[in-house]
Enzyme design. Structure first.
Site, mmCIF file in Angstrom:
data_model
loop_
_atom_site.group_PDB
_atom_site.id
_atom_site.type_symbol
_atom_site.label_atom_id
_atom_site.label_comp_id
_atom_site.label_asym_id
_atom_site.label_seq_id
_atom_site.Cartn_x
_atom_site.Cartn_y
_atom_site.Cartn_z
ATOM 1 N N LYS A 1 -2.469 7.053 0.699
ATOM 2 C CA LYS A 1 -2.551 6.768 2.918
ATOM 3 C C LYS A 1 -1.527 7.647 2.578
ATOM 4 O O LYS A 1 0.059 7.836 2.885
ATOM 5 C CB LYS A 1 -1.750 5.648 2.979
ATOM 6 N N ARG B 1 1.119 -1.492 0.059
ATOM 7 C CA ARG B 1 -0.464 -0.179 -0.171
ATOM 8 C C ARG B 1 1.541 1.017 0.512
ATOM 9 O O ARG B 1 0.942 2.460 -0.853
ATOM 10 C CB ARG B 1 -0.402 -0.147 0.940
ATOM 11 N N GLU C 1 -15.748 6.492 5.522
ATOM 12 C CA GLU C 1 -15.456 6.146 6.963
ATOM 13 C C GLU C 1 -15.549 6.502 7.900
ATOM 14 O O GLU C 1 -15.842 7.807 7.747
ATOM 15 C CB GLU C 1 -13.894 5.644 6.136
#
Ligand code: PMP
Length: 288
Positions: free
Chosen positions: A149, A50, A182
């Site tokens: 991220k 990721r 989220e």
């Protein structure tokens, strides 16, 4: 505490980053939060993958390859004599001038901290959290993909501040269509009529590593799981709800916007998921 900083292990007091680093000036960088459980790094390869995708998306070159990253991560834990830790791996754009231009930052910086994190007091894992929906919308993935991220967490921080203003420890953030994206630092799941449901990443969620682990847990438990668009109503009227994240792990939610979810206590599927997750983290993962 020893910190990994650009190829060296240095004392915390000497772990310094320039005020001209664009990670600080502009939130220009990417990061991972990883857990070490009993000497096993949970899903290290997935975290590093990721990180690499996040870096690729913002055209940032990570100074180390996958193997070197894994080794630096494990060595940071070893240097600090840790068996259980929260590991923060950060890659910044590095030092540049006062303009935005990332191409004027010749050398990205990489640092790794292995420490502790405790997001919610332990009793919430037994009793469940009471959360709220905040007015600040999750940033549109067309503006900044939520799957990246990045160090740019101001959107989430505004959500977190509003949660606190409403007396809650965590909050649901909606996307600009009004669907649930989220929480400020966690993914969300509901249980409804025997099924586990979570919003798709395309609705503005980070593709959480813990979230991925829950997909495997659900399979192991034989509980159907699917991604779907969720509204606040779906959570109000769900049988159960829980949040997931590396820091949070799996935490039950028993109230949203002043409405009790299900019985108002952590439900049976949530409890099974939590127990199975806790077993899994001890046996899965890369030995440091
Ligand atoms: N969403 C956001 C915005 C987060 O910051 C986090 C924590 N990293 C998560 C979800 C959960 O992701 P993970 O399970 O990979 O920690």
């Amino acid at each position: 505490m020893k910190i990994y900083l650009d190829g060296k292990f240095v004392d915390e007091a000497d772990a310094k980053i320039s005020v001209f680093d664009h990670g600080l000036l502009y939130g220009d960088g990417v990061f991972e939060g990883i857990r070490l459980y009993g000497g096993n790094v949970f899903r290290l390869e997935e975290h590093l993958e990721r990180l690499e995708y996040s870096a690729k998306a913002i055209l940032l070159k990570i100074p180390l390859n996958r193997k070197e990253l894994a080794e630096a991560t494990c060595e940071t834990c070893r240097q600090n004599g840790l068996k259980d830790a929260y590991i923060r791996l950060v890659v910044t754009r590095g030092v540049g001038d006062l303009g935005l231009a990332p191409w004027l930052c010749p050398k990205p910086s990489l640092f790794i901290i292995a420490s502790k994190i405790s997001l919610y007091p332990p009793e919430h894992y037994e009793k469940g959290l009471s959360i709220v929906t905040v007015p600040t919308r999750r940033i549109n993935p067309a503006a900044l993909p939520s799957t990246v991220k990045s160090l740019n967490y101001l959107n989430n921080i505004l959500g977190k501040i509003e949660a606190r203003q409403f007396g809650a420890l965590e909050a649901i953030m909606l996307n600009d269509q009004g669907y649930i994206a989220e929480c400020t630092a966690d993914n969300i799941f509901i249980v409804h009529q025997g099924e586990i449901i979570t919003p798709a990443a395309s609705q503005g969620a980070l593709r959480g590593i813990t979230r991925g682990a829950i997909f495997d847990v659900a399979k192991e438990l034989g509980v159907p799981l699917r991604e779907a668009d969720l509204t606040r109503y779906d959570v109000w009227c769900a049988d159960e709800c829980f949040l997931t994240g590396t820091g949070a792990e799996v935490v039950p939610v028993v109230k949203l916007d002043g409405r009790e979810i299900g019985t108002g206590h952590p439900g049976p599927i949530t409890q099974q998921v939590l127990a199975s997750f806790r077993r899994r983290v001890l046996v899965e993962g890369a030995r440091i």
